[in-house]
Design a protein around this motif. Structure first.
Motif, PDB file in Angstrom:
ATOM      1  N   GLY A   1       0.812  -1.206   0.000  1.00 45.43           N
ATOM      2  CA  GLY A   1       0.000   0.000   0.000  1.00 45.43           C
ATOM      3  C   GLY A   1       0.849   1.260   0.000  1.00 45.43           C
ATOM      4  N   ASP A   2       0.220   2.364  -0.347  1.00 45.53           N
ATOM      5  CA  ASP A   2       0.899   3.652  -0.475  1.00 45.53           C
ATOM      6  C   ASP A   2       1.260   4.196   0.905  1.00 45.53           C
ATOM      7  OD1 ASP A   2       1.733   6.224  -0.994  1.00 45.53           O
ATOM      8  OD2 ASP A   2      -0.113   6.861  -2.002  1.00 45.53           O
TER       9      ASP A   2
ATOM     10  N   THR B   1      -4.813  -0.338  -2.029  1.00 45.41           N
ATOM     11  CA  THR B   1      -3.905   0.647  -2.622  1.00 45.41           C
ATOM     12  C   THR B   1      -3.312   1.554  -1.551  1.00 45.41           C
ATOM     13  OG1 THR B   1      -5.728   2.178  -3.042  1.00 45.41           O
ATOM     14  CG2 THR B   1      -5.168   0.638  -4.805  1.00 45.41           C
TER      15      THR B   1
END
Length: 310
Positions: A102-103, A148
Motif C-alpha cells: 500500500g501507499d 492501494t
C-alpha cells in the motif's frame, strides 16, 4: 471507554450516492465470522483470569494481552512493534501492526484500546473492539486483500487512565508522518449486551470525517441496521488523532447511558436499562456480550476498511 456522552438524534439512512460510491469496494469485504471474534474474547477472559482478574494498565494481564495479539499478527505476516510509555509509575504499551504494501503516503489506521479497568476483565470495554479489529486484520491476510492505501492497526494502552497510549503514539509522530495518515477509525465497545448502533458524528471533527461517517452508515445500511449519530467528543482514542487534524470515525454500542423507548422499538432490547449494565464492573466478562451486535459491528468494520483502503 471513559466518560458519559450525549447521544444525538436518530439518523436516517445514508444517501444513495454514498452507498453506491462505497459499494464496489465493500462487495469485496469478507463476512467476518463472529465465532472467531468470540474466540479472541475468550482468550482475553482467560488472560484476565490468570492475572488477577483484569487487563489494566501496569498489570500483568495487559502485557499478556499485548503479547498474545502480537503473536497472532506476527504469524499472519504483519510488521509489528511495541511502543512503551510510562504513566502513573507503571510502564504501558501500544501495539502497532502494519499490513504489507500500500501507499505509505496514504495511510488508514484502525484502532481500539486493549486495556481494561482494574475492576474486571474488560471484555466489552474494550475486548470487543480489540478482538474485532484483530479478526479483520487476520482476514486481510486470509483473503489476500491488496489495498492501494497502507493499512495500520493500533491497540492502545492506558485509555482508561485518560487516553494515554493513543496520545503518546500521535505525539511521537513527526508532522510528516501525521500528514500521511488520511483516516483514523476507532472501535470502542462494539458488543454491548443491550446494544445501540451509534456512528461517530463528523460534526466538529477534522475535514474528511464526514466521508468516514457516511461510509460507516452505508455499512450498516447494507445489513439493514438503522443507526444514530453520537457526539464522541474526547471520550476515546480518536481524540488524539482529531487534535492532530486527522479525519476520524468509529462505531459504538453504548455504555452507561440508558436506552430510550424509541431506541428499544428500533433496535430491540430493554428500554430504561443501560446499554451496558456491567460498564467498568467485574461482570464485564464474556457473558456481557451481545453476539448480534458484535457480529454486525465486525462486518461494518470490514466493509468500511475495504471501502476506505481500496
Amino acid at each position: 471507554m471513559r466518560i458519559l456522552i450525549a447521544l444525538a438524534a436518530a439518523l436516517t439512512v445514508a444517501g444513495a450516492t454514498t452507498a453506491q460510491a462505497a459499494a464496489p469496494a465493500a462487495l469485496a469485504a469478507p463476512n467476518i465470522n463472529v465465532a472467531n471474534v468470540r474466540a479472541h474474547l475468550n482468550q482475553f477472559q482467560s488472560i484476565a483470569n490468570a492475572n488477577g482478574g483484569n487487563r489494566a494498565h501496569g498489570r500483568p494481564g495487559y502485557l499478556a494481552s499485548v503479547n498474545w495479539v502480537k503473536s497472532k499478527l506476527d504469524a499472519a505476516g504483519f510488521t509489528t512493534r511495541v511502543q512503551s510509555f510510562t504513566y502513573g509509575g507503571a510502564t504501558g504499551y501500544n501495539l502497532i501492526a502494519d499490513y504489507p504494501g500500500g501507499d505509505a503516503n496514504n495511510v488508514v489506521v484502525l484502532g481500539g484500546h486493549l486495556d481494561s479497568v482494574t475492576a474486571g476483565p474488560g471484555i466489552n470495554d474494550n475486548g470487543s473492539g480489540s478482538a474485532s479489529i484483530l479478526e479483520v486484520a487476520l482476514q486481510m491476510k486470509a483473503t489476500g486483500f491488496q489495498p492501494t492505501k497502507h493499512v495500520r492497526f493500533g491497540w492502545w494502552g492506558a485509555e482508561e487512565r485518560g487516553l494515554i497510549g493513543s496520545t503518546n503514539y500521535v505525539n511521537s509522530l513527526s508532522s510528516t508522518d501525521k500528514s500521511k495518515i488520511k483516516a483514523y477509525l476507532n472501535f470502542d465497545m462494539t458488543g454491548s449486551p443491550n446494544p445501540g448502533y451509534f456512528v461517530y458524528s463528523a460534526s466538529g471533527q477534522p475535514s474528511g470525517s464526514l466521508a468516514l461517517q457516511q461510509r460507516l452508515q452505508a455499512g450498516f445500511t447494507s445489513i439493514n441496521v438503522q443507526t444514530e449519530l453520537t457526539s464522541v467528543g474526547g471520550r476515546s482514542d480518536h481524540a488524539a488523532f482529531a487534535r492532530a487534524g486527522i479525519p476520524i470515525g468509529g462505531t459504538f454500542t453504548g455504555a452507561e447511558g440508558r436506552k430510550t423507548a424509541a431506541q428499544a422499538q428500533k433496535w430491540g432490547g430493554t428500554a430504561g436499562q443501560a446499554f451496558d449494565r456491567c460498564y467498568h464492573a467485574s461482570c464485564d466478562t464474556t457473558s456481557n456480550i451481545n453476539a448480534t451486535a458484535l457480529d454486525r459491528n465486525a462486518d461494518v468494520i470490514a466493509y468500511t476498511l475495504w471501502a476506505t483502503a481500496a
